[in-house]
Motif scaffolding. Structure first.
Motif, mmCIF file in Angstrom:
data_model
loop_
_atom_site.group_PDB
_atom_site.id
_atom_site.type_symbol
_atom_site.label_atom_id
_atom_site.label_comp_id
_atom_site.label_asym_id
_atom_site.label_seq_id
_atom_site.Cartn_x
_atom_site.Cartn_y
_atom_site.Cartn_z
ATOM 1 N N GLU A 1 0.916 -1.183 -0.122
ATOM 2 C CA GLU A 1 -0.646 0.256 0.040
ATOM 3 C C GLU A 1 1.020 1.227 0.207
ATOM 4 O OE1 GLU A 1 -2.906 0.469 3.305
ATOM 5 O OE2 GLU A 1 -3.637 -2.000 2.353
ATOM 6 N N LYS A 2 2.145 1.226 0.595
ATOM 7 C CA LYS A 2 2.454 2.135 0.388
ATOM 8 C C LYS A 2 4.500 2.551 0.193
ATOM 9 C CE LYS A 2 0.569 3.690 4.992
ATOM 10 N NZ LYS A 2 0.828 4.410 6.731
ATOM 11 N N ASN A 3 4.402 0.976 -0.154
ATOM 12 C CA ASN A 3 5.883 0.948 -0.729
ATOM 13 C C ASN A 3 5.754 0.199 -1.919
ATOM 14 O OD1 ASN A 3 7.612 1.506 2.004
ATOM 15 N ND2 ASN A 3 6.396 0.389 2.739
ATOM 16 N N ILE A 4 7.022 0.247 -3.004
ATOM 17 C CA ILE A 4 7.514 -0.896 -3.939
ATOM 18 C C ILE A 4 8.760 -0.772 -3.209
ATOM 19 C CG2 ILE A 4 7.564 -0.924 -6.196
ATOM 20 C CD1 ILE A 4 5.437 0.960 -6.388
ATOM 21 N N ASN A 5 8.993 -2.742 -3.237
ATOM 22 C CA ASN A 5 9.980 -3.329 -3.431
ATOM 23 C C ASN A 5 10.374 -3.244 -4.288
ATOM 24 O OD1 ASN A 5 10.554 -2.362 -0.592
ATOM 25 N ND2 ASN A 5 9.894 -4.069 0.216
ATOM 26 N N ILE A 6 11.808 -3.378 -5.098
ATOM 27 C CA ILE A 6 12.434 -4.074 -6.423
ATOM 28 C C ILE A 6 13.518 -4.094 -5.646
ATOM 29 C CG2 ILE A 6 12.909 -3.950 -8.726
ATOM 30 C CD1 ILE A 6 11.144 -0.956 -8.644
ATOM 31 N N ILE A 7 13.517 -5.472 -5.815
ATOM 32 C CA ILE A 7 14.949 -6.805 -5.435
ATOM 33 C C ILE A 7 15.924 -7.243 -7.241
ATOM 34 C CG2 ILE A 7 15.827 -8.822 -4.603
ATOM 35 C CD1 ILE A 7 13.011 -8.916 -2.874
ATOM 36 N N ILE A 8 16.844 -6.462 -6.722
ATOM 37 C CA ILE A 8 18.115 -6.191 -8.546
ATOM 38 C C ILE A 8 19.232 -6.876 -8.336
ATOM 39 C CG2 ILE A 8 19.416 -5.056 -10.219
ATOM 40 C CD1 ILE A 8 17.199 -3.308 -9.732
ATOM 41 N N ASP A 9 19.410 -7.988 -8.818
ATOM 42 C CA ASP A 9 20.774 -9.500 -8.302
ATOM 43 C C ASP A 9 21.263 -8.519 -9.768
ATOM 44 O OD1 ASP A 9 22.306 -11.183 -7.920
ATOM 45 O OD2 ASP A 9 20.832 -12.890 -9.388
ATOM 46 N N ILE A 10 22.260 -8.189 -8.345
ATOM 47 C CA ILE A 10 23.953 -8.109 -9.547
ATOM 48 C C ILE A 10 25.006 -9.022 -9.264
ATOM 49 C CG2 ILE A 10 23.578 -5.129 -9.166
ATOM 50 C CD1 ILE A 10 25.381 -5.296 -7.203
ATOM 51 N N SER A 11 24.211 -10.260 -9.120
ATOM 52 C CA SER A 11 25.933 -10.947 -8.396
ATOM 53 C C SER A 11 27.058 -11.731 -10.170
ATOM 54 C CB SER A 11 25.049 -12.199 -8.180
ATOM 55 O OG SER A 11 24.321 -12.961 -8.672
ATOM 56 N N ARG B 1 3.380 8.504 -5.002
ATOM 57 C CA ARG B 1 2.582 8.286 -3.665
ATOM 58 C C ARG B 1 3.147 7.226 -2.437
ATOM 59 N NH1 ARG B 1 -3.842 8.925 -4.595
ATOM 60 N NH2 ARG B 1 -3.688 11.465 -5.569
ATOM 61 N N LYS B 2 4.708 6.155 -3.328
ATOM 62 C CA LYS B 2 4.820 5.231 -2.568
ATOM 63 C C LYS B 2 6.330 5.126 -2.540
ATOM 64 C CE LYS B 2 1.445 1.841 -3.679
ATOM 65 N NZ LYS B 2 0.529 -0.196 -5.058
ATOM 66 N N LYS B 3 7.075 4.988 -1.531
ATOM 67 C CA LYS B 3 8.404 4.746 -1.026
ATOM 68 C C LYS B 3 8.467 3.592 -1.402
ATOM 69 C CE LYS B 3 11.730 4.227 2.331
ATOM 70 N NZ LYS B 3 12.155 3.924 3.746
ATOM 71 N N ILE B 4 9.578 4.103 -2.726
ATOM 72 C CA ILE B 4 10.151 2.529 -3.477
ATOM 73 C C ILE B 4 12.249 2.485 -2.640
ATOM 74 C CG2 ILE B 4 11.795 2.682 -5.846
ATOM 75 C CD1 ILE B 4 8.976 3.488 -5.763
ATOM 76 N N ASN B 5 11.934 1.071 -2.872
ATOM 77 C CA ASN B 5 13.023 0.769 -1.984
ATOM 78 C C ASN B 5 14.195 0.095 -3.164
ATOM 79 O OD1 ASN B 5 12.653 1.735 0.986
ATOM 80 N ND2 ASN B 5 10.796 0.187 1.127
ATOM 81 N N ILE B 6 14.949 0.000 -3.902
ATOM 82 C CA ILE B 6 15.534 -0.940 -4.009
ATOM 83 C C ILE B 6 17.017 -1.270 -3.721
ATOM 84 C CG2 ILE B 6 17.072 -0.501 -6.386
ATOM 85 C CD1 ILE B 6 14.366 0.369 -6.898
#
Length: 360
Positions: A37-47, A73-78
């Motif tokens: 509702e408030k966040n977008i978490n994007i998980i990026i694999d750089i291995s 309206r949402k917090k972006i977490n990379i």
């Protein structure tokens, strides 16, 4: 979800990552997307990428700016993942928010790193005397010299022998009641300059700290003190990735040039969520041999003022005293050589303040 993917495909990363494919989604770097509702978490694999810490920062900034403009309206977490179970944040440093992902050292209860922003402020001397003071109080103490560019613990702790190595396990050298290991004990040519970066540092730190028999089930180590190089370089970052650090001690003189760099170290530990135990002000003053008046060679209480400004504990101060230098040079630091001296008492007070930081 589709809107996020569509946006990710539009963000061009060619200027940061050298690739014919111009976005992270088509490069198959996006491991997961979690939208709340408030966040977008994007998980990026750089291995699978040969990517530097600076590139990670640039990539994080690019994605954050572009995504924030579209999803205001949402917090972006990379979240960058370097390998299975390990993630790195925007600084290229392991994400320490999940302590379960951190690597613990067998039979070691607490790990303390001693750091400084500038060399020559007495960081290693503080590490040795803190270890000796904690041991004198009754704790089982280990001391690791991770200052791979200028190791001095071996000299101050009078560690002349090479450590025993059996089945790829290093057994620390015991002296003055302390289990110690130094990179100086693990290299063949003691006078050779050590020029190490990246994976070499990680391997060295693992051997120096992780692959060491610090204790046993019946005799755990209460505190492992790690003396780190000055500054905010590869060693500090690698230690934060490899080990579950309980807290950091910052050493500074009252001089402006020293406190300016101490701020950088404090900020680094705050960014990687390593608790700061407190700050020690070294070389605080010199007592006049005639009048016993305090002479403030490097300024008065600037490091103490910094601790107050940054809202961290002030652990104590140590004056300039020739006995500290003489005992360290002799390989019998003052907290051991002259435990009833006023200087040893000052180190003891710092040790007590460090103990008070930890839950009873």
């Amino acid at each position: 979800m589709e809107k996020i993917i569509k946006k990710l495909k539009k963000i061009k990363i060619n200027k940061i990552i050298d690739s014919e494919i111009d976005n992270i989604f088509d490069l198959n770097l996006v491991q997961d997307i979690k939208e709340g509702e408030k966040n977008i978490n994007i998980i990026i694999d750089i291995s699978k990428l040969n990517i530097s810490q600076e590139q990670i920062k640039d990539l994080n900034n690019l994605l954050s700016v572009k995504l924030n403009s579209s999803f205001q309206r949402k917090k972006i977490n990379i979240i960058f993942t370097a390998s299975k179970g390990e993630s790195v944040n925007k600084e290229g440093i392991s994400d320490v928010k999940n302590e379960d992902d951190k690597k613990k050292i067998p039979f070691v209860k607490n790990i303390i790193v001693v750091a400084s922003g500038k060399g020559g402020v007495g960081k290693s001397t503080l590490s040795v005397n803190l270890a000796l003071s904690l041991s004198k109080i009754g704790y089982n103490i280990g001391l690791a010299d991770a200052d791979i560019y200028g190791p001095s613990i071996a000299h101050m702790m009078n560690l002349k022998d090479e450590p025993k190595i059996k089945d790829n396990i290093v057994y620390p050298i015991e002296n003055y009641g302390i289990k110690s290991i130094s990179i100086a004990n693990l290299v063949q040519d003691k006078d050779q300059a050590l020029i190490w970066r990246g994976p070499m540092i990680t391997k060295a730190l693992n051997q120096l700290i992780k692959e060491v028999s610090w204790g046993s089930k019946d005799e755990e180590l209460d505190y492992l003190i790690i003396d780190t190089p000055p500054g905010t370089g590869d060693v500090q970052i690698s230690i934060s990735q490899l080990f579950n650090i309980s807290g950091a001690i910052i050493v500074s003189t009252p001089q402006d040039l020293s406190t300016i760099d101490a701020v950088k170290v404090i900020n680094m530990f705050e960014k990687i969520n390593i608790p700061i135990i407190g700050l020690v002000q070294n070389m605080s003053y010199l007592k006049s041999p005639n009048s016993k008046e305090k002479i403030y060679l490097f300024g008065e209480d600037k490091a103490k003022e910094l601790a107050k400004k940054k809202d961290i504990n002030f652990l104590g101060d140590i004056p300039i005293d020739i006995r500290i230098r003489q005992s360290g040079d002799a390989g019998r630091s003052i907290s051991y050589a002259d435990p009833s001296s006023d200087i040893a008492f000052s180190y003891g007070c710092i040790a007590e303040n460090v103990i008070d930081f930890f839950p009873k």
